[in-house]
Design a protein around this motif. Structure first.
Motif, PDB file in Angstrom:
ATOM      1  N   SER A  27       0.884  -1.166   0.000  1.00 40.73           N
ATOM      2  CA  SER A  27       0.000   0.000   0.000  1.00 40.73           C
ATOM      3  C   SER A  27       0.920   1.213   0.000  1.00 40.73           C
ATOM      4  CB  SER A  27      -0.895  -0.013   1.247  1.00 40.73           C
ATOM      5  OG  SER A  27      -1.738   1.115   1.259  1.00 40.73           O
ATOM      6  N   TYR A  28       0.981   1.905  -1.123  1.00 42.53           N
ATOM      7  CA  TYR A  28       2.020   2.922  -1.348  1.00 42.53           C
ATOM      8  C   TYR A  28       1.403   4.318  -1.375  1.00 42.53           C
ATOM      9  CZ  TYR A  28       5.751   5.546  -3.626  1.00 42.53           C
ATOM     10  OH  TYR A  28       6.712   6.477  -3.922  1.00 42.53           O
ATOM     11  N   GLU A 117     -13.198  11.387  -3.388  1.00 40.08           N
ATOM     12  CA  GLU A 117     -13.481  11.164  -4.812  1.00 40.08           C
ATOM     13  C   GLU A 117     -12.938   9.834  -5.307  1.00 40.08           C
ATOM     14  OE1 GLU A 117     -12.507  13.204  -9.188  1.00 40.08           O
ATOM     15  OE2 GLU A 117     -12.069  14.299  -7.336  1.00 40.08           O
ATOM     16  N   TYR A 118     -11.723   9.485  -4.885  1.00 43.49           N
ATOM     17  CA  TYR A 118     -11.074   8.273  -5.384  1.00 43.49           C
ATOM     18  C   TYR A 118     -11.242   7.089  -4.424  1.00 43.49           C
ATOM     19  CZ  TYR A 118      -8.941  11.118  -9.014  1.00 43.49           C
ATOM     20  OH  TYR A 118      -8.744  11.937 -10.112  1.00 43.49           O
ATOM     21  N   ARG A 119     -11.892   7.323  -3.298  1.00 41.15           N
ATOM     22  CA  ARG A 119     -12.178   6.272  -2.318  1.00 41.15           C
ATOM     23  C   ARG A 119     -10.897   5.569  -1.866  1.00 41.15           C
ATOM     24  NH1 ARG A 119     -17.760   3.488  -4.690  1.00 41.15           N
ATOM     25  NH2 ARG A 119     -18.967   5.447  -4.777  1.00 41.15           N
ATOM     26  N   VAL A 120      -9.946   6.374  -1.440  1.00 39.97           N
ATOM     27  CA  VAL A 120      -8.684   5.841  -0.939  1.00 39.97           C
ATOM     28  C   VAL A 120      -8.434   6.403   0.457  1.00 39.97           C
ATOM     29  CG1 VAL A 120      -7.716   5.610  -3.252  1.00 39.97           C
ATOM     30  CG2 VAL A 120      -7.297   7.706  -1.946  1.00 39.97           C
ATOM     31  N   GLY A 121      -7.613   5.694   1.214  1.00 39.66           N
ATOM     32  CA  GLY A 121      -7.277   6.129   2.557  1.00 39.66           C
ATOM     33  C   GLY A 121      -6.192   7.186   2.563  1.00 39.66           C
ATOM     34  N   LEU A 122      -6.022   7.790   3.739  1.00 42.46           N
ATOM     35  CA  LEU A 122      -4.954   8.762   3.952  1.00 42.46           C
ATOM     36  C   LEU A 122      -4.105   8.296   5.129  1.00 42.46           C
ATOM     37  CD1 LEU A 122      -7.887  10.710   3.817  1.00 42.46           C
ATOM     38  CD2 LEU A 122      -6.091  12.273   3.073  1.00 42.46           C
ATOM     39  N   HIS A 123      -2.800   8.489   5.001  1.00 37.11           N
ATOM     40  CA  HIS A 123      -1.890   8.203   6.106  1.00 37.11           C
ATOM     41  C   HIS A 123      -1.125   9.478   6.416  1.00 37.11           C
ATOM     42  CE1 HIS A 123       0.490   5.402   8.642  1.00 37.11           C
ATOM     43  NE2 HIS A 123       1.362   6.379   8.540  1.00 37.11           N
ATOM     44  N   MET A 124      -1.233   9.940   7.667  1.00 35.75           N
ATOM     45  CA  MET A 124      -0.646  11.229   8.026  1.00 35.75           C
ATOM     46  C   MET A 124       0.071  11.130   9.362  1.00 35.75           C
ATOM     47  SD  MET A 124      -2.590  14.887   8.483  1.00 35.75           S
ATOM     48  CE  MET A 124      -1.675  16.421   8.733  1.00 35.75           C
ATOM     49  N   ALA A 258      -3.687  -4.321   8.681  1.00 31.87           N
ATOM     50  CA  ALA A 258      -4.451  -4.514   7.448  1.00 31.87           C
ATOM     51  C   ALA A 258      -5.513  -3.440   7.274  1.00 31.87           C
ATOM     52  CB  ALA A 258      -5.102  -5.898   7.464  1.00 31.87           C
ATOM     53  N   ALA A 259      -6.122  -3.017   8.374  1.00 29.53           N
ATOM     54  CA  ALA A 259      -7.209  -2.036   8.301  1.00 29.53           C
ATOM     55  C   ALA A 259      -6.745  -0.697   7.759  1.00 29.53           C
ATOM     56  CB  ALA A 259      -7.829  -1.851   9.681  1.00 29.53           C
ATOM     57  N   THR A 260      -5.444  -0.403   7.871  1.00 29.29           N
ATOM     58  CA  THR A 260      -4.942   0.899   7.412  1.00 29.29           C
ATOM     59  C   THR A 260      -4.597   0.905   5.926  1.00 29.29           C
ATOM     60  OG1 THR A 260      -2.588   0.454   7.835  1.00 29.29           O
ATOM     61  CG2 THR A 260      -3.923   1.207   9.695  1.00 29.29           C
ATOM     62  N   THR A 261      -4.703  -0.224   5.273  1.00 29.22           N
ATOM     63  CA  THR A 261      -4.330  -0.339   3.861  1.00 29.22           C
ATOM     64  C   THR A 261      -5.578  -0.408   2.980  1.00 29.22           C
ATOM     65  OG1 THR A 261      -4.363  -2.755   3.732  1.00 29.22           O
ATOM     66  CG2 THR A 261      -2.375  -1.730   4.647  1.00 29.22           C
ATOM     67  N   GLY A 262      -5.345  -0.464   1.689  1.00 33.51           N
ATOM     68  CA  GLY A 262      -6.461  -0.634   0.766  1.00 33.51           C
ATOM     69  C   GLY A 262      -6.905  -2.070   0.636  1.00 33.51           C
ATOM     70  N   PHE A 263      -6.323  -2.964   1.449  1.00 33.40           N
ATOM     71  CA  PHE A 263      -6.667  -4.390   1.390  1.00 33.40           C
ATOM     72  C   PHE A 263      -7.435  -4.842   2.627  1.00 33.40           C
ATOM     73  CE2 PHE A 263      -2.525  -3.818  -0.737  1.00 33.40           C
ATOM     74  CZ  PHE A 263      -2.829  -4.283  -2.007  1.00 33.40           C
ATOM     75  N   ALA A 264      -8.020  -3.928   3.351  1.00 33.29           N
ATOM     76  CA  ALA A 264      -8.588  -4.234   4.661  1.00 33.29           C
ATOM     77  C   ALA A 264      -9.588  -5.385   4.625  1.00 33.29           C
ATOM     78  CB  ALA A 264      -9.254  -2.986   5.236  1.00 33.29           C
TER      79      ALA A 264
END
Length: 387
Positions: A27-28, A117-124, A258-264
């Motif tokens: 998850s990049y 819009e793109y239905r992706v997560g954020l990591h901050m 896993a929950a923090t990635t796009g593969f949750a």
């Protein structure tokens, strides 16, 4: 797309290709920074603080590295497209506002909108250090987390890296909004950032993941060792049942991560319908020479497992490590190629950056003089006492 963003895209493509070649899941995200790249004030203002020759040279360097916000957003879209619009089996692309001090409100709002819009997560990363806590107070008049809430960023799509200096009220808000936290214990200790309030986070039901922060900060890259560190770091004095259990720490390292990635929905647990992402090690490596029959396998793994004992790794059922050896690439040859590339003499531009960093560092330290004079400490933990 400008030259800096094009260069980053080329590097990101090679990184994603390396994951693909090895067979790993990734998850990049590329961290967005659009301000305050060296200290907690505008680049041009800090450059003016420096002796003229150093300030001019630094300003030129920072200008050459700057990536405008539209280029940052375009870079995300290009990488998202490369990952099949996040439909590829083993690659997902997310968004990453680097930290409050590195991001303008304009960029934070843009990433919030792109996430939806793109239905992706954020990591901050957020309040990793006490200096970042004080910066947030000076910039916003409140805490960093409250400012993100005001901008509409909190919620299940957002993972906060570190969160060492969250307040009690912040933690309540993290829990209320379903925001996640990634705990990077070894990095926080190495960088003298502090100890995150893990016990309070879990008590309030916050979903926590475990991370290593970055390979250059955690040199052993051993998640088994990280689990042990997390288990022991938060064992505050006393007999109250408020410290993490082995099962909780193991869950942070698996389902929590896993929950923090796009593969949750596909990884993080061994159950029907999930991908067969498995790490196997000989039972003898954790049970020999003796293990009481009443000890659970999870307890044994968290207390005793070592990365060096891992025998087999499967990703989606494909064997990518067998008998302790990577199956898809020649690891020894890759490492030797890397070592050879690092044995060469520094290029003139690299020598210049090294010299410039040494000249600037005393001015960076001076910039933060007095920053913590107003900070009041009321620790979550009390592991020792002066009296």
């Amino acid at each position: 797309r400008g030259a800096p963003a094009s260069r980053v895209f080329g590097i990101a493509e090679r990184i994603l290709k390396a994951y693909e070649d090895i067979g790993m899941r990734v998850s990049y995200s590329y961290a967005l920074r659009d301000q305050n790249r060296l200290v907690y004030e505008a680049d041009e203002d800090f450059c003016r603080r420096l002796p003229a020759a150093i300030g001019t040279e630094l300003a030129e360097y920072l200008k050459a590295q700057a990536i405008p916000l539209p280029d940052h957003l375009g870079l995300f879209v290009d990488l998202w497209e490369r990952a099949g619009r996040n439909t590829r089996e083993r690659a997902r692309v997310q968004l990453a506002p680097a930290n409050l001090h590195w991001c303008s409100d304009e960029s934070l709002a843009a990433l919030r909108d792109y996430s939806a819009e793109y239905r992706v997560g954020l990591h901050m990363h957020l309040v990793e250090t006490v200096y970042q806590k004080e910066y947030a107070r000076r910039r916003t008049g409140t805490t960093a987390l409250r400012h993100l809430h005001k901008l509409g960023l909190l919620g299940p799509p957002l993972t906060l890296g570190h969160g060492v200096w969250l307040t009690e009220d912040d933690i309540d808000l993290v829990a209320e909004t379903g925001t996640m936290v990634c705990h990077n214990a070894s990095s926080n200790l190495r960088l003298r950032s502090g100890v995150a309030p893990l016990n309070d986070l879990t008590a309030r039901g916050v979903r926590v993941a475990l991370g290593l922060d970055e390979a250059g900060i955690n040199d052993d890259r051993d998640m088994f060792q990280e689990m042990r560190l997390v288990l022991r770091l938060h064992r505050v004095p006393g007999m109250a049942d408020v410290v993490p259990t082995c099962a909780q720490v193991f869950q942070m390292a698996t389902a929590g991560g896993a929950a923090t990635t796009g593969f949750a929905d596909r990884i993080g647990a061994i159950e029907p319908g999930k991908a067969a992402d498995l790490v196997l090690l000989p039972w003898r490596s954790v049970a020999h020479p003796y293990l009481d029959s009443g000890t659970s396998p999870v307890d044994a793994v968290v207390h005793r497992a070592r990365a060096g004992a891992v025998d087999t790794v499967l990703v989606d059922g494909d064997v990518v490590l067998e008998n302790g050896r990577v199956t898809r690439v020649d690891k020894a040859a890759v490492l030797e190629e890397l070592a050879a590339s690092l044995r060469v003499a520094l290029r003139p531009d690299e020598e210049r950056r090294r010299r410039l960093s040494r000249e600037i560092f005393p001015h960076v330290r001076r910039f933060y003089d007095g920053w913590l004079d107003r900070v009041v400490h009321d620790p979550f933990y009390a592991p020792s006492s002066r009296r």
